[in-house]
Design an enzyme around this catalytic site. Structure first.
Site, mmCIF file in Angstrom:
data_model
loop_
_atom_site.group_PDB
_atom_site.id
_atom_site.type_symbol
_atom_site.label_atom_id
_atom_site.label_comp_id
_atom_site.label_asym_id
_atom_site.label_seq_id
_atom_site.Cartn_x
_atom_site.Cartn_y
_atom_site.Cartn_z
ATOM 1 C CB SER A 172 42.776 41.035 34.995
ATOM 2 O OG SER A 172 43.241 39.951 35.775
ATOM 3 C CE1 TYR A 185 37.671 39.348 35.773
ATOM 4 C CE2 TYR A 185 39.786 38.204 35.805
ATOM 5 C CZ TYR A 185 39.021 39.324 36.084
ATOM 6 O OH TYR A 185 39.609 40.415 36.680
#
Length: 297
Positions: A172, A185
């Site tokens: 990501s 995350y």
């Protein structure tokens, strides 16, 4: 002084490599064939994993599909078969190391040796540190990064033996820059990016140039995992756009894929700009989404 002089000696090589990279930007990249390759995709029951499976199916690869959701994975497999590909679905919990290892053995017995591994499965909890439960933090790391170790340990040995294969890490943009209320995350995705980079160097050090690696780092994607994401960088990405970039990157053997490409510029600037300016810049970018805040002042 000696280090400085040695660095100066590398300057001509830096100029040559920079020109070479610039020229390659304007040259069409040859795409490799994946027809008949055995491709394993984790988290293939929905979103990016599902769409990536469809694209490999169109290219006549043989699909091994893993997901914790039985209904979702069977739907993906059925559609892949409609597209003319062989597809095998397995219900696998990627937070469970032993389940990964046992499923990998079953795949080898049922289908054969995996030559392309796409570590896509992921989880996200949108909350501050205080509202994120301990089991949620553990699961974030188990799925988003530790699973990459277990799948790679299961399937890399044959790739090493054959000096042939491709390992894809779906990370990501949050693996390069941080966002409030995505603490677990972001931390896991930083680890995933580190895994990709370290694995790339390690495979090269072990003398296996035939094994390729690719890492995908997209901005917010419209998959429903993060509710109401907004940013001044532009609209939320559609999954089809991200998968198109991912497939092109895999087929042309790109090391790192940023979607949009402007993320690369932002991550580079973050390393050289003054901290005070970065604070203002992040305020202007104004990343927002629905999150649970547990901290009570």
């Amino acid at each position: 002084m000696k280090v400085f002089l040695n660095s100066l000696l590398l300057l001509p090589l830096l100029i040559i490599c920079s020109l070479e990279s610039l020229i390659k930007l304007f040259l069409p990249k040859k795409k490799k064939s994946v027809t008949g390759e055995i491709v394993l995709i984790t988290g293939a029951g929905h979103g990016i994993g599902r769409l990536t499976a469809y694209e490999f199916a169109k290219l006549k690869a043989k699909l091994i599909l893993w997901d914790i959701n039985k209904h979702g994975i069977e739907e993906t497999a059925a559609q892949c078969r409609k597209l003319g590909a062989q597809a095998y679905s397995y219900v696998v919990d990627c937070s469970n190391r032993e389940e990964i290892y046992s499923s990998a053995k079953k795949v080898k017995a049922d289908v054969g040796d995996v030559s392309i591994l796409v570590n896509n499965a992921g989880v996200v909890y949108t909350s501050d540190l205080f509202a994120t439960q301990d089991p949620q933090i553990e699961k974030t790391f188990e799925v988003n990064v530790l699973a990459h170790f277990w799948t790679t340990k299961a399937f890399l040995p044959v790739m090493m033996k054959n000096n042939y294969g491709h390992i894809v890490t779906v990370a990501s943009a949050a693996g390069h820059t941080t966002v409030p209320f995505l603490l677990a995350y972001c931390s896991s995705k930083f680890a995933a990016v580190g895994f990709h980079r370290a694995l790339t160097d390690e495979v090269a050090a072990l003398g296996r140039p035939g094994i390729k690696t690719t890492c995908l780092c997209p901005n917010f994607i419209n998959t429903g995992f993060i509710k109401n994401p907004r940013t001044s960088l532009g609209p939320t990405l559609e999954p089809e756009e991200v998968v198109s970039k991912l497939m092109n990157g895999i087929l042309t053997e790109q090391k790192m894929i940023f979607v949009p490409s402007s993320i690369l510029i932002l991550t580079a600037l973050e390393r050289i700009l003054p901290e005070r300016f970065l604070v203002i810049l992040k305020q202007k970018i104004n990343i927002r989404f629905d999150a649970v805040i547990g901290y009570k002042p």
